[in-house]
Design a protein around this motif. Structure first.
Motif, PDB file in Angstrom:
ATOM      1  N   CYS A 176      10.650   4.146 -19.151  1.00 23.08           N
ATOM      2  CA  CYS A 176      10.350   3.519 -17.578  1.00 23.08           C
ATOM      3  C   CYS A 176      11.168   4.766 -16.720  1.00 23.08           C
ATOM      4  CB  CYS A 176      10.967   2.142 -17.479  1.00 23.08           C
ATOM      5  SG  CYS A 176      11.491   1.517 -15.726  1.00 23.08           S
ATOM      6  N   ALA A 177      10.389   5.017 -15.721  1.00 24.22           N
ATOM      7  CA  ALA A 177      10.867   6.148 -14.853  1.00 24.22           C
ATOM      8  C   ALA A 177      11.635   5.324 -13.578  1.00 24.22           C
ATOM      9  CB  ALA A 177       9.654   6.708 -14.236  1.00 24.22           C
ATOM     10  N   GLY A 178      12.067   3.896 -13.490  1.00 20.98           N
ATOM     11  CA  GLY A 178      12.808   3.502 -12.847  1.00 20.98           C
ATOM     12  C   GLY A 178      12.105   3.080 -11.592  1.00 20.98           C
ATOM     13  N   ALA A 179      12.711   2.701 -10.373  1.00 20.73           N
ATOM     14  CA  ALA A 179      12.117   2.157  -9.088  1.00 20.73           C
ATOM     15  C   ALA A 179      11.177   3.249  -8.826  1.00 20.73           C
ATOM     16  CB  ALA A 179      13.379   1.663  -8.240  1.00 20.73           C
ATOM     17  N   ASN A 180      10.016   2.868  -8.225  1.00 25.88           N
ATOM     18  CA  ASN A 180       9.082   3.741  -7.348  1.00 25.88           C
ATOM     19  C   ASN A 180       9.837   4.307  -6.242  1.00 25.88           C
ATOM     20  OD1 ASN A 180       6.793   4.562  -5.786  1.00 25.88           O
ATOM     21  ND2 ASN A 180       5.995   4.331  -7.664  1.00 25.88           N
ATOM     22  N   ILE A 181       9.741   5.664  -6.310  1.00 26.19           N
ATOM     23  CA  ILE A 181      10.545   6.415  -5.173  1.00 26.19           C
ATOM     24  C   ILE A 181       9.683   6.336  -4.049  1.00 26.19           C
ATOM     25  CG2 ILE A 181      11.732   8.788  -4.598  1.00 26.19           C
ATOM     26  CD1 ILE A 181      12.809   7.105  -7.046  1.00 26.19           C
ATOM     27  N   ARG A 182       8.636   6.359  -3.938  1.00 23.60           N
ATOM     28  CA  ARG A 182       7.602   6.504  -2.712  1.00 23.60           C
ATOM     29  C   ARG A 182       7.798   5.249  -2.152  1.00 23.60           C
ATOM     30  NH1 ARG A 182       4.210  10.938  -2.255  1.00 23.60           N
ATOM     31  NH2 ARG A 182       4.329  12.274  -4.244  1.00 23.60           N
ATOM     32  N   LYS A 225      14.785  -2.579   1.131  1.00 23.59           N
ATOM     33  CA  LYS A 225      15.383  -1.792  -0.197  1.00 23.59           C
ATOM     34  C   LYS A 225      16.378  -2.765  -0.672  1.00 23.59           C
ATOM     35  CE  LYS A 225      16.080   2.357   1.804  1.00 23.59           C
ATOM     36  NZ  LYS A 225      15.048   3.005   2.807  1.00 23.59           N
ATOM     37  N   VAL A 226      17.409  -3.213   0.371  1.00 24.19           N
ATOM     38  CA  VAL A 226      18.530  -4.019  -0.083  1.00 24.19           C
ATOM     39  C   VAL A 226      18.069  -5.212  -0.802  1.00 24.19           C
ATOM     40  CG1 VAL A 226      20.358  -5.337   0.954  1.00 24.19           C
ATOM     41  CG2 VAL A 226      19.826  -2.910   1.639  1.00 24.19           C
ATOM     42  N   ASN A 227      16.881  -5.998  -0.264  1.00 20.11           N
ATOM     43  CA  ASN A 227      16.871  -7.202  -0.777  1.00 20.11           C
ATOM     44  C   ASN A 227      16.184  -6.953  -2.510  1.00 20.11           C
ATOM     45  OD1 ASN A 227      17.189  -9.309   0.769  1.00 20.11           O
ATOM     46  ND2 ASN A 227      15.865  -9.015   2.305  1.00 20.11           N
ATOM     47  N   PHE A 228      15.264  -5.850  -2.539  1.00 18.56           N
ATOM     48  CA  PHE A 228      14.864  -5.189  -3.557  1.00 18.56           C
ATOM     49  C   PHE A 228      15.782  -5.073  -4.883  1.00 18.56           C
ATOM     50  CE2 PHE A 228      13.735  -1.339  -6.186  1.00 18.56           C
ATOM     51  CZ  PHE A 228      12.804  -2.006  -7.196  1.00 18.56           C
ATOM     52  N   CYS A 229      16.681  -4.417  -4.438  1.00 18.86           N
ATOM     53  CA  CYS A 229      17.975  -4.132  -5.177  1.00 18.86           C
ATOM     54  C   CYS A 229      18.632  -5.205  -5.770  1.00 18.86           C
ATOM     55  CB  CYS A 229      18.845  -3.293  -4.643  1.00 18.86           C
ATOM     56  SG  CYS A 229      18.170  -1.604  -4.491  1.00 18.86           S
ATOM     57  N   LYS A 230      18.828  -6.216  -4.748  1.00 21.09           N
ATOM     58  CA  LYS A 230      19.791  -7.361  -4.918  1.00 21.09           C
ATOM     59  C   LYS A 230      18.870  -8.301  -6.009  1.00 21.09           C
ATOM     60  CE  LYS A 230      22.507  -9.460  -2.068  1.00 21.09           C
ATOM     61  NZ  LYS A 230      22.633 -10.192  -0.973  1.00 21.09           N
ATOM     62  N   GLU A 271       0.801  -1.026  -0.010  1.00 20.31           N
ATOM     63  CA  GLU A 271       0.005  -0.087  -0.025  1.00 20.31           C
ATOM     64  C   GLU A 271       0.916   1.375   0.060  1.00 20.31           C
ATOM     65  OE1 GLU A 271      -3.638   0.050   0.351  1.00 20.31           O
ATOM     66  OE2 GLU A 271      -3.312  -2.093  -0.158  1.00 20.31           O
ATOM     67  N   GLY A 272       0.445   2.409  -0.244  1.00 21.24           N
ATOM     68  CA  GLY A 272       0.977   3.736  -0.137  1.00 21.24           C
ATOM     69  C   GLY A 272       1.749   4.189  -1.079  1.00 21.24           C
ATOM     70  N   TYR A 273       1.683   3.647  -2.525  1.00 18.91           N
ATOM     71  CA  TYR A 273       2.337   4.350  -3.474  1.00 18.91           C
ATOM     72  C   TYR A 273       1.815   3.711  -4.518  1.00 18.91           C
ATOM     73  CZ  TYR A 273       4.628  -0.142  -3.745  1.00 18.91           C
ATOM     74  OH  TYR A 273       4.952  -1.524  -3.558  1.00 18.91           O
ATOM     75  N   GLU A 274       1.733   4.790  -5.948  1.00 24.04           N
ATOM     76  CA  GLU A 274       1.033   4.264  -7.298  1.00 24.04           C
ATOM     77  C   GLU A 274       2.267   4.202  -7.965  1.00 24.04           C
ATOM     78  OE1 GLU A 274      -1.741   7.296  -7.845  1.00 24.04           O
ATOM     79  OE2 GLU A 274      -3.308   6.473  -6.975  1.00 24.04           O
ATOM     80  N   LEU A 275       2.401   3.137  -8.858  1.00 21.61           N
ATOM     81  CA  LEU A 275       3.486   3.045  -9.655  1.00 21.61           C
ATOM     82  C   LEU A 275       3.208   3.717 -11.196  1.00 21.61           C
ATOM     83  CD1 LEU A 275       3.409  -0.990  -9.347  1.00 21.61           C
ATOM     84  CD2 LEU A 275       5.170   0.774  -8.387  1.00 21.61           C
ATOM     85  N   LYS A 276       3.361   5.201 -10.885  1.00 19.29           N
ATOM     86  CA  LYS A 276       3.094   6.131 -11.983  1.00 19.29           C
ATOM     87  C   LYS A 276       4.354   5.945 -12.983  1.00 19.29           C
ATOM     88  CE  LYS A 276       0.328   9.310  -9.718  1.00 19.29           C
ATOM     89  NZ  LYS A 276       0.414  10.558  -9.138  1.00 19.29           N
ATOM     90  N   LEU A 277       4.086   6.282 -14.250  1.00 16.34           N
ATOM     91  CA  LEU A 277       4.838   6.305 -15.450  1.00 16.34           C
ATOM     92  C   LEU A 277       5.868   5.087 -15.461  1.00 16.34           C
ATOM     93  CD1 LEU A 277       6.191   9.999 -14.185  1.00 16.34           C
ATOM     94  CD2 LEU A 277       4.808   9.316 -16.415  1.00 16.34           C
ATOM     95  N   ASN A 278       5.367   4.085 -15.522  1.00 16.84           N
ATOM     96  CA  ASN A 278       6.022   2.696 -15.637  1.00 16.84           C
ATOM     97  C   ASN A 278       7.138   2.582 -14.716  1.00 16.84           C
ATOM     98  OD1 ASN A 278       4.732   1.124 -17.364  1.00 16.84           O
ATOM     99  ND2 ASN A 278       6.177   1.348 -19.161  1.00 16.84           N
ATOM    100  N   SER A 279       6.928   3.200 -13.451  1.00 19.08           N
ATOM    101  CA  SER A 279       7.940   2.897 -12.387  1.00 19.08           C
ATOM    102  C   SER A 279       7.591   1.456 -11.791  1.00 19.08           C
ATOM    103  CB  SER A 279       7.912   3.863 -11.375  1.00 19.08           C
ATOM    104  OG  SER A 279       6.530   3.904 -10.696  1.00 19.08           O
ATOM    105  N   TYR A 280       8.596   0.725 -11.159  1.00 21.53           N
ATOM    106  CA  TYR A 280       8.545  -0.560 -10.827  1.00 21.53           C
ATOM    107  C   TYR A 280       8.810  -0.735  -9.157  1.00 21.53           C
ATOM    108  CZ  TYR A 280      13.681  -0.800 -11.452  1.00 21.53           C
ATOM    109  OH  TYR A 280      15.000  -0.568 -11.567  1.00 21.53           O
ATOM    110  N   ASP A 281       8.276  -1.883  -8.722  1.00 25.66           N
ATOM    111  CA  ASP A 281       8.294  -2.298  -7.288  1.00 25.66           C
ATOM    112  C   ASP A 281       8.743  -3.715  -7.513  1.00 25.66           C
ATOM    113  OD1 ASP A 281       6.088  -3.518  -7.725  1.00 25.66           O
ATOM    114  OD2 ASP A 281       5.108  -2.693  -5.763  1.00 25.66           O
ATOM    115  N   LEU A 282       8.924  -4.472  -6.424  1.00 26.88           N
ATOM    116  CA  LEU A 282       9.398  -5.741  -6.434  1.00 26.88           C
ATOM    117  C   LEU A 282       8.429  -6.620  -7.229  1.00 26.88           C
ATOM    118  CD1 LEU A 282      11.412  -7.899  -5.394  1.00 26.88           C
ATOM    119  CD2 LEU A 282      10.167  -8.209  -3.375  1.00 26.88           C
TER     120      LEU A 282
END
Lengths: 555, 483
Positions: A85-91, A101-106, A40-51
């Motif tokens: 793609c705007a990259g990883a979602n900043i929020r 964050k670390v596991n995501f990046c790995k 929860e808590g963020y929207e994946l705008k502009l083709n940003s990504y999360d895990l």
């Protein structure tokens, strides 16, 4: 119990990617569902990504290898207008725990590495066809491709805006690939990495940030042409049928335990120890008779099945059992059968599927190497540490081997069996085999070991050859192992992670080791610093309009 | 002493910024100039280039006497660099630097943000000229043709204004961006303009009037917010541009008003009472009011998209940095920092439109859009008053901000002009009720025949009440070159 992060998915469940198969070329469209965030808590705008987006990508890349042997070139494009793609979602990053964050990046790094080598090792080339803004993790996705095409429409650009915008680093290999892979001159790289809006058009090509810059009207044509050219380079069979990567046979217990067909994980949360047991092929599970039989078995063949189960188990433990500081590996079964299954694949390597399974083992073992937990192997009676499973012994930080008979234990005496597999097909990220890495100062030992291929080596020999850390007999075994595990689980997790990561990868640096070592370590340091993640840090403040406040002292 | 009020013509480029003593920028601008002239010459059809057009040219930035009217060939128009007079001891009006002296040079830390804003603003200026390039061929009168050209040359001058800032303050990067402003082109597949509405066609004169009313009004709001910039040269530039922009909106408001007036008059003359009897109205050779409403729906919603995301990090950053302010920032009674206040923003939650209070900084776009909607409603009131006065039972309405949107929270849903949620299928099925259909476009296009006799007007539009520069009704605003 918190929400379990599940790394298993399948095409029917994708929310963020679309794939179109056209013979030798697959078109992979990134079209992230804004409302489809993993948390929860963020929207994946502009083709940003999360895990969650990356778990789908990893699944696609994996299935592309096994289910689509006919695909020789994959064109990675955006399904959205004006943004690649705007990259990883900043929020998401701003709100995530440090561990996440670390596991995501790995994980994202591992996925980038996987498709990056797909061309060279497997004839499946990735081409990034960039239209619109391609920033941060978006450019890092492109950087991991074999070829980058950028449209010259006067506004599309590639950028690594992390430093000026967020006070962090492009942590998914960005900095490293710019200098080591694309060999961008270091002063140009300095300019590129300090400007938020990035570089477009001719200069992007002149600085080698991309391979082609093409007028917008010729874009599709050139993309199609490059896809054809890459496909023509590929040695993959045109008429092969893929195999289905069927759903894993997996049960997750309330206590954190995992049960697969051939892998079992027991989680002792109180002791902070996870015990991973790999079961060798069953007595009646002989290696496939021939290549046709291998294809017939598909995802159920032991080598592939175990690799997938072990891979999933490692990912699960990394992301869902943060306090399990020590992973103990065991292997139970008939070592001769393990060696036979591997030998079949090594002998059948001209077949694409046999080759893919071995390449997958290489990736899974690297995933073990890169797991930031204390890794221990116990070679007990009844063990089947042979070939690919013996690699686990050389991946871990320490190994303990049982010597001789154990009272009341009717399993066979503990042995280790080396195979040809321990001398080439599964290199580490430093490009050496685990045995070469182990014997960096005594290369002769590698040859000594090679001479013993196929021999079930008992503790005395294994110790002489330097294949295990300690051997204990029936009398000492239980106490020594217990004391070691208790001690290990009590150390500072930070110091352990740092120490192990330094000791595991001696020898030459490669781009991969630099990404996982240098870049990741710096990033993780920055991720802890108030300038980025303090209440007034740039990452925390991103989106509020208020700038980050920096402590201007250089450290 | 440098004369900062009157325009200097001592170089090829009229200016009040002392260009003749700023050799570096003069050189850069002179280098850019031929490309600009080529762009202009490629754009406007040849016969109009050689025509004499009664245009106003700025001779001073003094609000009382800045415009001088005369016949000019457009390629010889004195495009120039004109900044509003410097306000003594001007302070940064908003953001974390509020109250500090306004910047006369670009602050390094905001260089890129400033450059990007200027480039985006600059990109819109030539775009509208490109969108309107063929309209002169079907002008309903010489008066309208002249207004079109006036708008065009002023948009061209606004481009100059942005290019000056880029070349004066942003070094080599700025020069490159200035070149790219001429490289991108409206509707081009090769290199389109940066914002969506500026790649849409302006196919007919009603579109032109709607565009100048609605889309140029977005331009006005953006200029208003940049006029509040802490970067003084940008603020001064935009303040002067706003005086010109007002004319564009005048063209839009009176243009739409004259179309409405002609339609209502024709209906009355023919005794048609029902404004929805579209075929009967069209038989009179005028544009029926429901179609005018559809055109309005289209241009209004495309213009709302130009305000960007309701909740925007970029806008928050720009405001907090003092790079841009809110509409009439200095007249707003608050702390001008907004670090602790909130602003109501529409959001879609579980398929419903709700209003949520969000940090005011992140709602800068939303606030500007709200101000825009209020501003845009003014002309509608006057149009409706005119319709009512002529006794036609019809009222023009601004559609719900959720109707036909491609950017922001409403882009994921389909709404009717009244704000009712509908499925994508229903929206597509009923699209022609709400937005101009191909048939509507064809009908309007059929009316677009040129009328170039002085004092005469095409049958679908009423003459203006007063002439430009108080000229009489039969004044020859454009002396057409008939070679």
């Amino acid at each position: 119990m918190a929400k379990v992060i599940d790394f298993q998915t399948d095409p029917s469940r994708y929310r963020h990617w679309k794939i179109r198969y056209e013979g030798a070329v697959a078109h992979l469209m990134m079209d992230v569902d804004e409302a489809g965030g993993l948390f929860e808590g963020y929207e994946l705008k502009l083709n940003s990504y999360d895990l969650g987006v990356d778990i789908e990508l990893a699944d696609i890349v994996q299935r592309m290898r096994f289910e689509h042997p006919e695909v020789k070139a994959v064109v990675l494009q955006s399904g959205k207008e004006r943004v690649f793609c705007a990259g990883a979602n900043i929020r998401m990053l701003g709100g995530a725990t440090h561990a996440h964050k670390v596991n995501f990046c790995k994980f994202t790094n591992e996925t980038r590495n996987t498709f990056e080598v797909a061309g060279a090792e497997s004839g499946q080339y990735y081409i990034a066809a960039v239209r619109g803004a391609c920033a941060g993790g978006g450019y890092e996705l492109a950087l991991a491709c074999d070829h980058i095409i950028l449209t010259d429409d006067g506004s599309s650009s590639v950028a690594l805006p992390e430093v000026p915008l967020l006070a962090v680093l492009p942590g998914t290999g960005g900095l490293t690939r710019v200098t080591d892979k694309r060999k961008v001159r270091r002063d140009h790289a300095d300019v590129f990495c300090s400007i938020e809006e990035g570089i477009k058009g001719k200069r992007a090509k002149d600085w080698n940030l991309v391979d082609d810059v093409v007028p917008n009207t010729k874009f599709d044509e050139l993309v199609a042409q490059r896809a054809r050219e890459f496909a023509a380079k590929s040695g993959r069979p045109a008429d092969a049928q893929g195999i289905a990567l069927t759903a894993l046979d997996r049960r997750i217990g309330e206590d954190g335990s995992l049960t697969y067909s051939s892998v079992e994980v027991e989680v002792d949360r109180a002791k902070r120890v996870g015990r991973v047991t790999v079961h060798g092929p069953k007595a009646d599970e002989a290696p496939p008779a021939d290549v046709a039989a291998l294809h017939g078995q598909g995802a159920s063949t032991w080598m592939l099945r175990v690799a997938r189960e072990l891979d999933d188990a490692i990912l699960h433990l990394r992301n869902n059992e943060l306090e399990v500081g020590v992973l103990v590996f065991r292997a139970q079964g008939d070592p001769a059968l393990v060696a036979a299954h591997e030998a079949f694949l090594l002998d059948s390597r001209s077949d694409w599927l046999a080759n893919e399974i071995l390449l997958y083992w290489k990736r899974v073992l690297k995933r073990v190497d890169l797991t930031s937990r204390s890794l221990v192997a116990l070679v007990e009676p009844g063990s089947c540490f042979a070939g690919p499973l013996a690699e686990l012994l050389f991946a871990v930080d320490r190994s303990y081997m049982a010597e001789g008979d154990f009272e009341g234990d009717n399993r066979p005496v503990a042995t280790i069996t080396l195979t040809a597999g321990n001398f080439g097909p599964y290199p580490m990220s430093n490009d050496l085999t685990r045995l070469q890495t182990r014997f960096l100062g005594e290369p002769g030992k590698v040859e000594e070991a090679r001479a013993r291929i196929g021999e079930p080596l008992e503790a005395f020999d294994a110790n002489e050859l330097g294949l295990v850390t300690f051997c204990f007999d029936d009398i000492d075994w239980e106490d020594e192992v217990r004391i070691f595990l208790e001690e290990r689980a009590s150390f500072s997790p930070d110091a352990m992670t740092g120490m192990e990561a330094n000791l595991r990868f001696p020898g030459p640096e490669t781009m991969e080791t630099r990404i996982f070592g240098r870049l990741t370590a710096w990033q993780n340091w920055i991720f802890q610093r108030p300038n980025a993640v303090g209440d007034t840090g740039a990452l925390k403040r991103y989106g509020t309009g208020v700038r980050g406040e920096y402590d201007m002292k250089r450290v | 002493m440098l004369d900062l009020i009157n325009v200097s013509y001592d170089t090829q480029i009229p200016n009040n910024v002392g260009l003749s003593s700023d050799k570096r920028v003069l050189k850069a601008l002179e280098k850019w100039h031929p490309g600009y002239i080529n762009w202009w010459n490629d754009l406007i059809p040849r016969q109009f280039q050689d025509s004499l057009v009664y245009l106003r040219t700025a001779i001073s930035v003094d609000p009382k006497g800045w415009a001088k009217f005369d016949y000019v060939r457009m390629p010889e128009y004195r495009w120039g660099i004109l900044l509003a007079p410097q306000v003594e001891d001007r302070r940064i009006p908003s953001g974390e630097h509020a109250g500090q002296p306004a910047w006369q040079e670009v602050p390094g830390e905001y260089r890129n943000m400033l450059k990007r804003l200027i480039v985006i603003q600059g990109d819109t200026e030539p775009a509208s000229v490109e969108q309107q390039r063929f309209l002169a061929l079907t002008a309903p009168s010489l008066y309208d043709m002249r207004n079109l050209f006036q708008v065009n040359v002023e948009e061209g001058r606004h481009l100059w204004a942005m290019v000056y800032l880029l070349q004066k303050y942003f070094g080599a990067d700025g020069r490159e961006e200035a070149d790219d402003l001429l490289r991108r082109s409206s509707g081009s597949e090769e290199a389109p303009r940066m914002l969506g509405a500026f790649n849409e066609a302006t196919p007919d004169w009603l579109s032109f009037f709607m565009f100048t009313y609605f889309t140029d009004r977005d331009g006005k709001m953006q200029l208003e917010s940049l006029a509040q910039s802490g970067f003084d040269p940008l603020s001064r530039t935009c303040r002067f541009m706003l005086t010109e922009e007002a004319h564009h909106m005048f063209v839009g408001e009176t243009g739409v008003g004259r179309v409405i007036q002609r339609t209502c008059e024709a209906m009355k003359e023919a005794g048609i009472e029902d404004p929805y009897d579209i075929q009967a109205v069209r038989n009179l050779g005028v544009i029926d009011l429901p179609t005018i409403q559809k055109k309005l729906n289209l241009h209004y919603t495309l213009s709302l998209d130009l305000f960007g995301q309701e909740v925007s990090t970029n806008a928050a950053n720009a405001f907090n940095a003092g790079i841009k302010g809110r509409y009439q920032e200095t007249k707003i009674d608050d702390d001008h920092r907004l670090q602790n206040s909130t602003y109501p923003v529409v959001q879609m939650v579980d398929g419903k439109v709700v209003t949520v209070d969000v940090p005011a900084l992140s709602a800068i776009n939303m606030r500007l859009r709200d101000d825009y909607i209020t501003d845009a409603a003014g002309g509608l009131k006057r149009w409706n008053a005119a319709i009512a006065k002529m006794g036609v039972p019809f009222e023009l309405k601004l559609p719900h901000p959720g109707f036909h949107r491609h950017i922001g929270v409403f882009s994921s849903v389909r709404m009717t002009p009244d704000g009712g949620l509908v499925s994508t299928e229903e929206f597509e099925r009923r699209r022609d009720e709400w937005l101009p259909s191909k048939a509507d476009g064809d009908y309007i296009a059929s009316l677009m025949v040129p009328c170039s006799e002085p004092g005469k007007y095409a049958g679908w539009i009423a003459p203006p009440r007063v002439g430009i520069d108080n000229k009489p009704g039969d004044f020859e605003y454009v002396q057409l070159h008939m070679a």
